[in-house]
Design an enzyme around this catalytic site. Sequence first.
Site, PDB file in Angstrom:
ATOM      1  NE  ARG A 175      -2.212  -1.148   3.601  1.00 35.42           N
ATOM      2  CZ  ARG A 175      -2.725  -1.015   4.828  1.00 35.42           C
ATOM      3  NH1 ARG A 175      -3.952  -0.567   4.979  1.00 35.42           N
ATOM      4  NH2 ARG A 175      -1.992  -1.324   5.884  1.00 35.42           N
ATOM      5  NE  ARG A 230      -3.623 -14.793  10.349  1.00 30.28           N
ATOM      6  CZ  ARG A 230      -3.739 -15.456  11.490  1.00 30.28           C
ATOM      7  NH1 ARG A 230      -2.724 -16.169  11.939  1.00 30.28           N
ATOM      8  NH2 ARG A 230      -4.862 -15.411  12.177  1.00 30.28           N
ATOM      9  CD  GLU A 259      -3.843 -23.011   9.611  1.00 30.62           C
ATOM     10  OE1 GLU A 259      -3.560 -22.903  10.824  1.00 30.62           O
ATOM     11  OE2 GLU A 259      -3.240 -22.392   8.725  1.00 30.62           O
ATOM     12  CG  HIS A 278       0.001 -22.018  11.245  1.00 30.34           C
ATOM     13  ND1 HIS A 278      -1.258 -21.483  11.159  1.00 30.34           N
ATOM     14  CD2 HIS A 278       0.817 -20.963  11.543  1.00 30.34           C
ATOM     15  CE1 HIS A 278      -1.215 -20.185  11.396  1.00 30.34           C
ATOM     16  NE2 HIS A 278       0.034 -19.849  11.626  1.00 30.34           N
TER      17      HIS A 278
END
Length: 311
Positions: A175, A230, A259, A278
């Site tokens: 951004r 994520r 998950e 993860h």
Amino acid sequence: MYKILVTRNIPGNYIEKIENMEIEVFSGNGNMRDWLLSNIGSADGILITLNEKIDKELIDHGKKLKVISTYSVGYDHIDVEYAKSKGIIVTNTPEVLTDATADLIFGLMIAAARNIVSGNDLIHKNDWKAGWNPTFMLGSEIHGKTLGIIGMGRIGKAIARRASGFDMKIIYYSRHRHDVDADFASIDELLQQSDFVIIALDLNADTFHFMDYQKISKMKKTAFLINGTRGKIVNEKDLVRALNEKIIEGAALDVFEDEPVDNTNPILSFSNVVVTPHLGSATYETRDKMAETAVTNLVNVLNGKDPLYKL
């Protein structure tokens, strides 16, 4: 005396070191949410992990709640703005897991490009029959290739530092522009030019399913998509479609939309997809530091001090 709820045992003995406070740790018996709903009303602070969803219902039950300390850098499992509106301080554990996560993400990229996992499986299954062969299990080089990093926060910058050691051309989309040794690019330019696309974004309303079929379709057919931040940033159904259509060369994922991953998840059917459960912050050193930080955040707030990190 302040009361603290702890949802899961965490590394180290930092919980045991807390003085002059009542501590209740979830025993593991029964339903976690039911336990929270039953006990949060008398709690002044809670120490949670990314597995616990702290929504308006739970926050409304926490009549005495002063602080929510999450043992994670991500905080999409907490209604942060609603908590703040109730005067509750929310803390997390950024920075301490940056390097461990960047290491794993970079490792996933190498593993996917060089057939490390499939090669390991081949030997363990006793399927390596022909010995060395000039065209056997050829992969893609990392050195000198173009790396596209989507998101240039702490983890993105740590990945860029590692990539520089491989003489990669580094481009990024974010951004905001950053003072980094990498070239800013539009998202379309990044997807079209990169040999490896690494996602290094936080999850929020703007990044949910950010990587969809349309964006994946703009990648090179020889490119790899890597996600270690994520799971919900990638639309898994769209990724499965792209892999079926051979739009990209492969992928590597440490995080998933749901998950733990069910063994019926079609993403597991692709030999050109490397998956790990993860593990981004899963080092002894990092998980211990996360525990220390989460406890310090919690105790500091209850003792009228500033937490190390505040959302």
